[in-house]
Motif scaffolding. Structure first.
Motif, PDB file in Angstrom:
ATOM      1  N   GLU A  11      -0.014   2.978   2.943  1.00  7.40           N
ATOM      2  CA  GLU A  11       0.503   3.649   4.139  1.00  7.40           C
ATOM      3  C   GLU A  11       0.383   5.158   4.002  1.00  7.40           C
ATOM      4  O   GLU A  11       0.016   5.852   4.940  1.00  7.40           O
ATOM      5  CB  GLU A  11       1.954   3.238   4.375  1.00  7.40           C
ATOM      6  CG  GLU A  11       2.499   3.792   5.674  1.00  7.40           C
ATOM      7  CD  GLU A  11       3.833   3.190   6.022  1.00  7.40           C
ATOM      8  OE1 GLU A  11       4.797   3.963   6.119  1.00  7.40           O
ATOM      9  OE2 GLU A  11       3.907   1.966   6.194  1.00  7.40           O
ATOM     10  N   LYS A  62      13.552  -0.454   2.430  1.00  8.33           N
ATOM     11  CA  LYS A  62      12.408  -0.725   3.299  1.00  8.33           C
ATOM     12  C   LYS A  62      12.895  -1.105   4.682  1.00  8.33           C
ATOM     13  O   LYS A  62      13.497  -2.150   4.875  1.00  8.33           O
ATOM     14  CB  LYS A  62      11.554  -1.854   2.728  1.00  8.33           C
ATOM     15  CG  LYS A  62      10.830  -1.490   1.467  1.00  8.33           C
ATOM     16  CD  LYS A  62       9.982  -2.644   1.004  1.00  8.33           C
ATOM     17  CE  LYS A  62       9.319  -2.333  -0.313  1.00  8.33           C
ATOM     18  NZ  LYS A  62       8.557  -3.468  -0.809  1.00  8.33           N
ATOM     19  N   SER A  64      11.836  -2.253   8.262  1.00 11.46           N
ATOM     20  CA  SER A  64      10.713  -2.862   8.975  1.00 11.46           C
ATOM     21  C   SER A  64      11.074  -3.035  10.439  1.00 11.46           C
ATOM     22  O   SER A  64      12.158  -3.514  10.765  1.00 11.46           O
ATOM     23  CB  SER A  64      10.372  -4.221   8.375  1.00 11.46           C
ATOM     24  OG  SER A  64       9.921  -4.069   7.054  1.00 11.46           O
ATOM     25  N   THR A  66       9.437  -4.609  14.037  1.00 13.46           N
ATOM     26  CA  THR A  66       8.392  -5.337  14.746  1.00 13.46           C
ATOM     27  C   THR A  66       8.783  -5.397  16.217  1.00 13.46           C
ATOM     28  O   THR A  66       9.964  -5.512  16.546  1.00 13.46           O
ATOM     29  CB  THR A  66       8.199  -6.770  14.206  1.00 13.46           C
ATOM     30  OG1 THR A  66       9.428  -7.472  14.291  1.00 13.46           O
ATOM     31  CG2 THR A  66       7.719  -6.754  12.770  1.00 13.46           C
ATOM     32  N   SER A  91       3.915  -3.477  14.385  1.00 15.05           N
ATOM     33  CA  SER A  91       4.910  -3.439  13.321  1.00 15.05           C
ATOM     34  C   SER A  91       4.686  -2.202  12.473  1.00 15.05           C
ATOM     35  O   SER A  91       3.588  -1.666  12.408  1.00 15.05           O
ATOM     36  CB  SER A  91       4.842  -4.699  12.457  1.00 15.05           C
ATOM     37  OG  SER A  91       3.637  -4.744  11.751  1.00 15.05           O
ATOM     38  N   ARG A  92       5.769  -1.787  11.840  1.00 10.52           N
ATOM     39  CA  ARG A  92       5.711  -0.623  10.952  1.00 10.52           C
ATOM     40  C   ARG A  92       6.812  -0.771   9.921  1.00 10.52           C
ATOM     41  O   ARG A  92       7.933  -1.155  10.241  1.00 10.52           O
ATOM     42  CB  ARG A  92       5.913   0.659  11.760  1.00 10.52           C
ATOM     43  CG  ARG A  92       5.970   1.945  10.964  1.00 10.52           C
ATOM     44  CD  ARG A  92       4.577   2.444  10.615  1.00 10.52           C
ATOM     45  NE  ARG A  92       4.602   3.543   9.684  1.00 10.52           N
ATOM     46  CZ  ARG A  92       4.383   4.804  10.008  1.00 10.52           C
ATOM     47  NH1 ARG A  92       4.139   5.136  11.244  1.00 10.52           N
ATOM     48  NH2 ARG A  92       4.399   5.733   9.079  1.00 10.52           N
ATOM     49  N   THR A  93       6.494  -0.479   8.679  1.00  8.70           N
ATOM     50  CA  THR A  93       7.476  -0.480   7.611  1.00  8.70           C
ATOM     51  C   THR A  93       7.554   0.926   7.044  1.00  8.70           C
ATOM     52  O   THR A  93       6.528   1.547   6.760  1.00  8.70           O
ATOM     53  CB  THR A  93       7.101  -1.478   6.499  1.00  8.70           C
ATOM     54  OG1 THR A  93       7.065  -2.789   7.072  1.00  8.70           O
ATOM     55  CG2 THR A  93       8.109  -1.459   5.370  1.00  8.70           C
ATOM     56  N   ARG A  95       9.281   3.179   4.017  1.00  9.80           N
ATOM     57  CA  ARG A  95       9.997   3.177   2.745  1.00  9.80           C
ATOM     58  C   ARG A  95      10.879   4.418   2.733  1.00  9.80           C
ATOM     59  O   ARG A  95      10.388   5.543   2.826  1.00  9.80           O
ATOM     60  CB  ARG A  95       9.044   3.183   1.569  1.00  9.80           C
ATOM     61  CG  ARG A  95       9.773   3.120   0.244  1.00  9.80           C
ATOM     62  CD  ARG A  95       8.841   2.606  -0.850  1.00  9.80           C
ATOM     63  NE  ARG A  95       9.461   2.648  -2.133  1.00  9.80           N
ATOM     64  CZ  ARG A  95      10.208   1.670  -2.630  1.00  9.80           C
ATOM     65  NH1 ARG A  95      10.408   0.586  -1.922  1.00  9.80           N
ATOM     66  NH2 ARG A  95      10.744   1.765  -3.823  1.00  9.80           N
TER      67      ARG A  95
END
Length: 134
Positions: A11, A62, A64, A66, A91-93, A95
């Motif tokens: 990412e 994390k 997340s 969606t 979607s995106r995660t 950190r």
């Protein structure tokens, strides 16, 4: 010893490419802000309803998100001459730079998702635990 996550490295590499070459790469525009006692994540999710969005926190670090929707435009008078359907999913995660509490709060307004994540406050006076040696 550092704990590296290969997905966060990927990412980060995509973010570098985006910054250098202006490529969108389908990323969800995201801001991560650190205030004194919390992290605030803002994501642009235009056109979605609140029920279309799922937000989860895993491993204290994390976040997340969606979002999924079905979009249809149809004629209701007479026979269908054109009927178009489209499904959109993203979607995106993210950190987080530090651990957070479980009591996060999320709101969605005018196409922007905002998630408030209180940081885990560590006692600065805590110098650790003494372990007796036998």
């Amino acid at each position: 010893m550092t704990d590296t996550d290969p997905f966060s490295e990927i990412e980060r590499a995509f973010d570098v490419l985006t910054d250098q070459f202006g490529a969108n790469l389908g990323a969800v525009p995201t801001d991560l802000v650190e205030t004194g006692d919390e992290f605030v994540v803002r994501m642009d999710l235009p056109g979605f309803d609140t029920d279309d969005i799922d937000v989860t926190l895993a491993e204290d670090r994390k976040l997340s998100v969606t979002a999924e929707r079905d979009e249809s435009a149809e004629s209701v008078d007479g026979q269908y001459l054109t009927r178009e359907r489209r499904r959109q999913s993203l979607s995106r995660t993210v950190r987080l730079p530090g651990p957070v509490e479980d009591d996060a709060a999320a709101s969605y307004d005018d196409g922007v998702l905002t998630v408030h994540l209180p940081k885990i406050v560590e006692d600065e006076d805590d110098e650790g635990t003494d372990i007796p040696v036998n």
